[in-house]
Design a protein around this motif. Structure first.
Motif, mmCIF file in Angstrom:
data_model
loop_
_atom_site.group_PDB
_atom_site.id
_atom_site.type_symbol
_atom_site.label_atom_id
_atom_site.label_comp_id
_atom_site.label_asym_id
_atom_site.label_seq_id
_atom_site.Cartn_x
_atom_site.Cartn_y
_atom_site.Cartn_z
ATOM 1 N N VAL A 162 -8.449 0.897 -11.170
ATOM 2 C CA VAL A 162 -9.238 -0.280 -10.829
ATOM 3 C C VAL A 162 -10.612 -0.083 -11.465
ATOM 4 C CG1 VAL A 162 -10.260 -1.631 -8.948
ATOM 5 C CG2 VAL A 162 -8.029 -0.566 -8.624
ATOM 6 N N GLU A 187 -11.848 -4.551 -7.468
ATOM 7 C CA GLU A 187 -12.569 -3.577 -6.644
ATOM 8 C C GLU A 187 -13.269 -4.302 -5.486
ATOM 9 O OE1 GLU A 187 -15.238 0.243 -7.629
ATOM 10 O OE2 GLU A 187 -16.284 -1.660 -8.038
ATOM 11 N N THR A 234 0.847 -1.196 0.000
ATOM 12 C CA THR A 234 0.000 0.000 0.000
ATOM 13 C C THR A 234 0.880 1.243 0.000
ATOM 14 O OG1 THR A 234 -0.115 0.044 2.407
ATOM 15 C CG2 THR A 234 -1.835 -1.211 1.264
ATOM 16 N N LYS A 260 -6.735 -0.839 -4.596
ATOM 17 C CA LYS A 260 -6.876 0.613 -4.784
ATOM 18 C C LYS A 260 -5.772 1.130 -5.711
ATOM 19 C CE LYS A 260 -9.771 1.239 -1.110
ATOM 20 N NZ LYS A 260 -10.932 0.498 -1.422
ATOM 21 N N GLY A 264 -10.814 -5.057 -2.754
ATOM 22 C CA GLY A 264 -10.197 -3.933 -2.059
ATOM 23 C C GLY A 264 -8.920 -3.378 -2.662
#
Length: 165
Positions: free
Chosen positions: A121, A128, A91, A133, A131
């Motif tokens: 996405v 999606e 992330t 991103k 999760g």
């Protein structure tokens, strides 16, 4: 009743004296042998008395427990035997998360950068729903660290995704 403590080798025992019992004969014989100086005349006699006495029955050993079988670990939804791809994403704040894909298309556009980052996405896509991103970087696929070469990394991803339904 008189209680005699006696020692045989390294084992200490305690026997209740009962006239005529095997324990009494063994305890008396051993005690008598310890009280006198062992010499050629007394030593064989004491040993003969111990050998003549019937040994007391040994206490029954407890039956060994059968080996315990470990219960199988409950299967997670990801471990149902169906094909899957485990993609590790980093992330933007540096955390690594594994996302399990079980179908295709993923619905992700990657930037041609090193590491490969999610550029877009698609709406209502598998990615999606799971999760993923924009801005996340894909760093591993099925435990394999992706190379720092975008075309080579993309080939590894495509090969893994091709096995999905």
């Amino acid at each position: 009743m008189i209680q005699n403590d006696y020692e045989i080798g390294q084992t200490s025992c305690c026997a209740e004296e009962q006239p005529g019992s095997a324990e009494n004969v063994i305890a008396t014989s051993i005690s008598a042998a310890e009280e006198t100086q062992p010499n050629a005349e007394t030593r064989p006699a004491a040993e003969e008395r111990v050998q003549e006495a019937e040994p007391a029955p040994a206490p029954a050993a407890p039956a060994p427990e059968p080996p315990k079988e470990e219960a199988p670990a409950p299967k997670s939804p990801e471990d149902d035997g169906s094909p899957k791809v485990i993609a590790c994403f980093k992330t933007e704040d540096g955390q690594e998360i594994d996302i399990v894909f079980k179908k295709r298309p993923w619905g992700i556009d990657f930037a041609k950068s090193v590491p490969m980052k999610v550029k877009n996405v698609h709406s209502n896509s598998v990615a999606e729903e799971l999760g993923v991103k924009g801005g996340m970087a894909i760093i591993k696929v099925n435990g394999e660290v992706l190379p720092h070469d975008s075309p080579a990394a993309m080939e590894i991803i495509k090969k893994a995704v091709a096995k999905l339904p």
